[in-house]
Design a protein around this motif. Structure first.
Motif, short mmCIF file in Angstrom:
data_model
loop_
_atom_site.label_atom_id
_atom_site.label_comp_id
_atom_site.label_asym_id
_atom_site.label_seq_id
_atom_site.Cartn_x
_atom_site.Cartn_y
_atom_site.Cartn_z
N UNK A 36 0.81 -1.22 0.00
CA UNK A 36 0.00 0.00 0.00
C UNK A 36 0.83 1.25 0.00
N UNK A 37 2.08 1.16 0.41
CA UNK A 37 2.93 2.34 0.45
C UNK A 37 3.75 2.52 -0.82
N UNK A 38 3.71 1.56 -1.73
CA UNK A 38 4.46 1.66 -2.97
C UNK A 38 3.64 2.40 -4.01
N UNK A 39 4.29 3.32 -4.67
CA UNK A 39 3.60 4.12 -5.69
C UNK A 39 3.24 3.25 -6.88
N UNK A 40 1.96 3.26 -7.32
CA UNK A 40 1.58 2.43 -8.48
C UNK A 40 2.18 2.98 -9.76
N UNK A 41 2.33 2.10 -10.72
CA UNK A 41 2.91 2.47 -12.00
C UNK A 41 1.87 3.17 -12.88
N UNK A 42 2.39 4.03 -13.76
CA UNK A 42 1.51 4.68 -14.74
C UNK A 42 1.07 3.67 -15.78
N UNK A 43 -0.11 3.84 -16.29
CA UNK A 43 -0.64 2.92 -17.31
C UNK A 43 -1.29 3.72 -18.43
N UNK A 44 -1.20 3.21 -19.62
CA UNK A 44 -1.78 3.86 -20.80
C UNK A 44 -3.23 3.42 -20.94
N UNK A 45 -4.11 4.38 -21.06
CA UNK A 45 -5.53 4.08 -21.24
C UNK A 45 -5.85 3.87 -22.71
N UNK A 46 -5.36 4.75 -23.56
CA UNK A 46 -5.65 4.64 -24.98
C UNK A 46 -5.17 5.85 -25.73
#
Length: 363
Positions: free
Chosen positions: A255-265
């Motif tokens: 929960x403390x780790x920053x999530x990765x960016x993801x491409x939507x479209x």
């Protein structure tokens, strides 16, 4: 609001004291100072409102003058067929020169040669600008919340990551093909000869052209900016290598780790110029002769610097534009009268409140 405040102040006015045996005058009531301050503040408020109303009224009056000037300019011009314009300007080209110009008004429709057309996504016009943007989620900020387990009474920290969608420009294509105004007289005059419908200026002109490209008024790309309208916008979801749409969220390991960016479209948006739409053009029309072929002439619209040459390029017919200008002038003129009357009324009310406050303080 003014009359309500005035009524409240009158209700707070001191009542007349009974006659007293003492020769000393009674002390001033405590409500008099409050009453004077109330009328003073009310006067200031009304004067501010009067100033704002006067400013809005002045702006509306200026817009009314502008709309009236536009309506007067439109009422003094009449659209001229493109063939007549070409014949008139050909007569003005002297030997050794390659162009001539004059001020004309043209009523026609937007048109583009088939070879230069880049059809819009919905087929309603010609694309002038196409933009592709990659949309992706990015971690914006995180919030921490202290949570106490009601059973174990153990306090733990929950971290919530907040994301926002950002756009990154992937590609932007600009198409520089000129758009033309065409009035439909492809083959000249179908019912009579050109000499019988034109003045003496056109008697020695060349035969009427038969191709649409030779019977058009070219709108340069630099002037066509104001004709752009927003076209279709498409969104293509991002797909993985296997061909499936990537709709999963990359969950962090803790929960403390920053999530990765993801491409939507990818979002595709376009700006177009609609074809076959009525358009009205007014300005300096230039007739240019081809250097390689002196028998070929082309018309183009030019915006001359300065205000002595009228200029207008707008969608719609001449009657629609004139009615719109007259309607705008009437609306702004009425709005100006209303706001100026309100400014005068609020100004009188503010001065009255100030005078009443001054009289209370003097008494």
């Amino acid at each position: 609001f003014f009359f309500f405040f005035f009524f409240v102040c009158l209700r707070l006015a001191p009542m007349s004291a009974p006659p007293s045996a003492s020769p000393q005058p009674p002390p001033p009531p405590p409500t008099s100072e409050f009453q004077a301050d109330g009328f003073s503040h009310m006067g200031t408020f009304l004067m501010v409102v009067a100033g704002v109303s006067g400013l809005v009224g002045g702006i509306c009056k200026y817009l009314s003058f502008s709309s009236n000037a536009e309506a007067r300019m439109l009422s003094t011009v009449r659209p001229t067929p493109i063939l007549d314009i070409k014949r008139h300007l050909i007569q003005k080209i002297t030997p050794g020169e390659f162009e001539a110009s004059d001020v004309f008004a043209v009523q026609g429709k937007t048109w583009c040669p088939p070879a230069d057309r880049v059809p819009s996504l919905n087929g309603a016009g010609v694309i002038k600008q196409l933009k592709k943007e990659v949309q992706q989620t990015q971690t914006w900020y995180s919030t921490e919340t202290k949570v106490v387990d009601p059973r174990t009474r153990v306090e733990r920290t929950e971290v919530k990551w907040h994301e926002r969608v950002s756009s990154m420009n992937l590609a932007s294509n600009r198409y520089g093909n000129n758009v033309h105004v065409i009035d439909g007289t492809f083959a000249g005059y179908p019912n009579s000869a050109p000499e019988s419908r034109s003045s003496s200026l056109f008697r020695s002109a060349a035969p009427a052209p038969a191709e649409p490209e030779q019977n058009t008024l070219t709108i340069p790309d630099s002037l066509a900016e104001e004709l752009f309208v927003d076209g279709t916008t498409l969104f293509e979801p991002h797909k993985e290598a296997g061909g499936t749409t990537n709709i999963s969220v990359n969950v962090a390991s803790s929960s403390t780790e920053r999530p990765k960016d993801r491409i939507i479209g990818i979002q595709i948006s376009e700006r177009i110029i609609p074809v076959d739409k009525p358009i009205f053009a007014l300005g300096e029309v230039v007739c240019s002769r081809d250097h390689s072929n002196p028998n070929v002439y082309a018309l183009s619209l030019r915006r001359s610097p300065g205000r002595e040459v009228p200029y207008m390029l707008r969608y719609g017919t001449e009657k629609e534009i004139l009615d719109d200008a007259n309607g705008s002038a009437h609306f702004y003129n009425t709005s100006s009268s209303v706001f100026l009357a309100l400014a005068a009324a609020f100004g009188v009310g503010g001065v009255s409140c100030w005078m009443y406050s001054h009289n209370i303080r003097r008494q």
